[in-house]
Scaffold this motif. Structure first.
Motif, short mmCIF file in Angstrom:
data_model
loop_
_atom_site.label_atom_id
_atom_site.label_comp_id
_atom_site.label_asym_id
_atom_site.label_seq_id
_atom_site.Cartn_x
_atom_site.Cartn_y
_atom_site.Cartn_z
N GLN A 140 0.76 -1.08 0.04
CA GLN A 140 -0.07 -0.12 0.01
C GLN A 140 1.03 1.22 -0.01
O GLN A 140 0.74 2.18 0.86
CB GLN A 140 -0.98 0.06 1.33
N ALA A 141 1.77 1.47 -1.02
CA ALA A 141 2.62 2.68 -1.10
C ALA A 141 3.19 2.59 -2.48
O ALA A 141 3.24 1.62 -3.01
CB ALA A 141 3.65 2.61 -0.03
N ASP A 142 3.67 3.70 -3.01
CA ASP A 142 3.97 3.85 -4.26
C ASP A 142 5.59 4.21 -3.93
O ASP A 142 6.20 5.25 -4.04
CB ASP A 142 3.44 5.11 -4.98
N LYS A 143 6.58 3.13 -3.45
CA LYS A 143 7.93 3.06 -3.41
C LYS A 143 8.46 2.10 -4.43
O LYS A 143 9.05 0.96 -3.91
CB LYS A 143 8.08 2.89 -2.01
N ARG A 144 8.32 2.44 -5.48
CA ARG A 144 8.86 1.20 -6.53
C ARG A 144 10.30 0.85 -6.52
O ARG A 144 10.63 -0.11 -6.43
CB ARG A 144 8.39 1.73 -8.16
N GLN A 145 11.04 2.35 -6.33
CA GLN A 145 12.45 1.93 -6.46
C GLN A 145 13.11 1.14 -5.06
O GLN A 145 14.04 0.25 -5.23
CB GLN A 145 13.43 3.38 -6.23
N LEU A 146 12.25 1.47 -3.78
CA LEU A 146 12.83 0.65 -2.69
C LEU A 146 12.52 -0.60 -2.89
O LEU A 146 13.11 -1.58 -2.37
CB LEU A 146 12.16 1.29 -1.60
N ILE A 147 11.16 -1.07 -3.40
CA ILE A 147 10.87 -2.09 -3.37
C ILE A 147 11.57 -3.02 -4.48
O ILE A 147 11.90 -4.14 -4.34
CB ILE A 147 9.29 -2.40 -3.92
N GLU A 148 12.03 -2.32 -5.46
CA GLU A 148 12.68 -3.00 -6.49
C GLU A 148 14.14 -3.44 -6.03
O GLU A 148 14.79 -4.40 -6.30
CB GLU A 148 12.87 -2.15 -7.82
N GLN A 149 14.71 -2.60 -5.29
CA GLN A 149 16.26 -2.83 -4.48
C GLN A 149 16.12 -4.04 -3.67
O GLN A 149 16.83 -4.90 -3.72
CB GLN A 149 16.66 -1.52 -4.01
N HIS A 150 14.90 -4.12 -3.17
CA HIS A 150 14.83 -5.12 -1.99
C HIS A 150 14.62 -6.45 -2.67
O HIS A 150 15.30 -7.45 -2.33
CB HIS A 150 13.43 -4.79 -0.95
N LEU A 151 13.68 -6.56 -3.73
CA LEU A 151 13.54 -7.79 -4.45
C LEU A 151 14.82 -8.15 -5.22
O LEU A 151 15.18 -9.35 -5.50
CB LEU A 151 12.50 -7.50 -5.34
N SER A 152 15.69 -7.27 -5.71
CA SER A 152 16.87 -7.63 -6.29
C SER A 152 17.78 -8.10 -5.36
O SER A 152 18.64 -9.12 -5.74
CB SER A 152 17.55 -6.36 -7.01
N GLN A 153 17.80 -7.74 -4.03
CA GLN A 153 18.75 -8.28 -3.10
C GLN A 153 18.24 -9.46 -2.79
O GLN A 153 18.98 -10.47 -2.28
CB GLN A 153 18.73 -7.29 -1.75
N LEU A 154 16.95 -9.97 -3.01
CA LEU A 154 16.48 -11.51 -2.79
C LEU A 154 16.92 -12.13 -4.00
O LEU A 154 16.39 -13.34 -3.84
CB LEU A 154 15.00 -11.38 -2.33
N GLY A 155 17.31 -11.49 -4.96
CA GLY A 155 17.63 -12.60 -6.15
C GLY A 155 16.58 -12.48 -7.19
O GLY A 155 16.76 -13.50 -8.12
N PHE A 156 15.64 -11.61 -7.33
CA PHE A 156 14.66 -11.76 -8.23
C PHE A 156 14.92 -10.68 -9.45
O PHE A 156 15.51 -9.44 -9.03
CB PHE A 156 13.41 -11.25 -7.63
N ASN A 157 14.60 -10.94 -10.87
CA ASN A 157 14.82 -10.26 -11.70
C ASN A 157 13.25 -9.29 -11.80
O ASN A 157 12.34 -9.85 -12.10
CB ASN A 157 14.97 -10.92 -13.07
N VAL A 158 13.57 -8.09 -11.69
CA VAL A 158 12.24 -7.20 -11.41
C VAL A 158 11.93 -6.25 -12.87
O VAL A 158 13.09 -5.67 -13.36
CB VAL A 158 12.22 -6.18 -10.27
N LYS A 159 10.89 -6.23 -13.22
CA LYS A 159 10.55 -5.49 -14.43
C LYS A 159 9.15 -4.67 -14.00
O LYS A 159 8.29 -5.04 -13.36
CB LYS A 159 10.13 -6.17 -15.72
N TRP A 160 9.25 -3.39 -14.42
CA TRP A 160 8.04 -2.45 -14.15
C TRP A 160 7.13 -2.61 -15.19
O TRP A 160 7.55 -2.72 -16.34
CB TRP A 160 8.62 -1.10 -14.17
N ALA A 161 5.90 -2.80 -14.71
CA ALA A 161 4.75 -2.87 -15.75
C ALA A 161 3.87 -1.85 -15.46
O ALA A 161 3.67 -1.50 -14.16
CB ALA A 161 4.06 -4.29 -15.43
N GLY A 162 2.95 -1.64 -16.38
CA GLY A 162 1.78 -0.63 -16.24
C GLY A 162 2.35 0.71 -16.05
O GLY A 162 3.32 1.03 -16.49
N GLY A 163 1.81 1.67 -15.35
CA GLY A 163 1.99 3.05 -15.21
C GLY A 163 2.82 3.33 -14.03
O GLY A 163 3.14 3.29 -13.24
#
Length: 133
Positions: A110-133
């Motif tokens: 419930q927040a718009d913190k895409r960069q922070l979430i992308e960094q956290h998921l990348s640290q967990l070893g996931f390949n992250v892509k932004w989708a939508g707006g």
């Protein structure tokens, strides 16, 4: 078709039946329902696990539609069981200091913190892509 009887006759039948519990040969042909089997056992809902996309990337999408104007980030494409999805969601909620949930194998934050979430998921070893707006 059920036979109509008066209230007095009905009470007499109940009283007679209660006093004659040892005689099981008598049967009540106008029995409407029975509570003999007890309550119905409720089935647990099936827990949804995440499904992965063919390219193996995790999709990070910002959504506002149908949520009262509030911004929610949905994270889909993580092919893990629901228990692990809940752990990932808890870590993201702590990192972003916001609420969230796992619904149908999709993590909602419930927040718009895409960069922070992308960094956290990348640290967990996931390949992250932004989708939508």
């Amino acid at each position: 078709m059920a036979q109509k009887i008066s209230l007095d006759d009905w009470q007499q039948q109940l009283g007679r039946r209660a006093s004659n519990t040892d005689n099981t040969s008598q049967s009540n042909t106008s029995l409407v329902y029975s509570t003999e089997s007890g309550s119905v056992a409720k089935t647990k809902p099936v827990e949804q696990s995440g499904t992965a996309y063919p390219d193996g990337a995790v999709r990070l999408r910002r959504e506002k539609k149908g949520r009262g104007g509030k911004t929610v980030l949905t994270i889909s494409g993580i092919a893990k069981p629901s228990a692990e999805l809940a752990e990932i969601c808890a870590g993201l909620k702590k990192k972003c200091a916001c609420g969230g949930a796992v619904k149908d194998g999709i993590i909602e934050i419930q927040a718009d913190k895409r960069q922070l979430i992308e960094q956290h998921l990348s640290q967990l070893g996931f390949n992250v892509k932004w989708a939508g707006g």
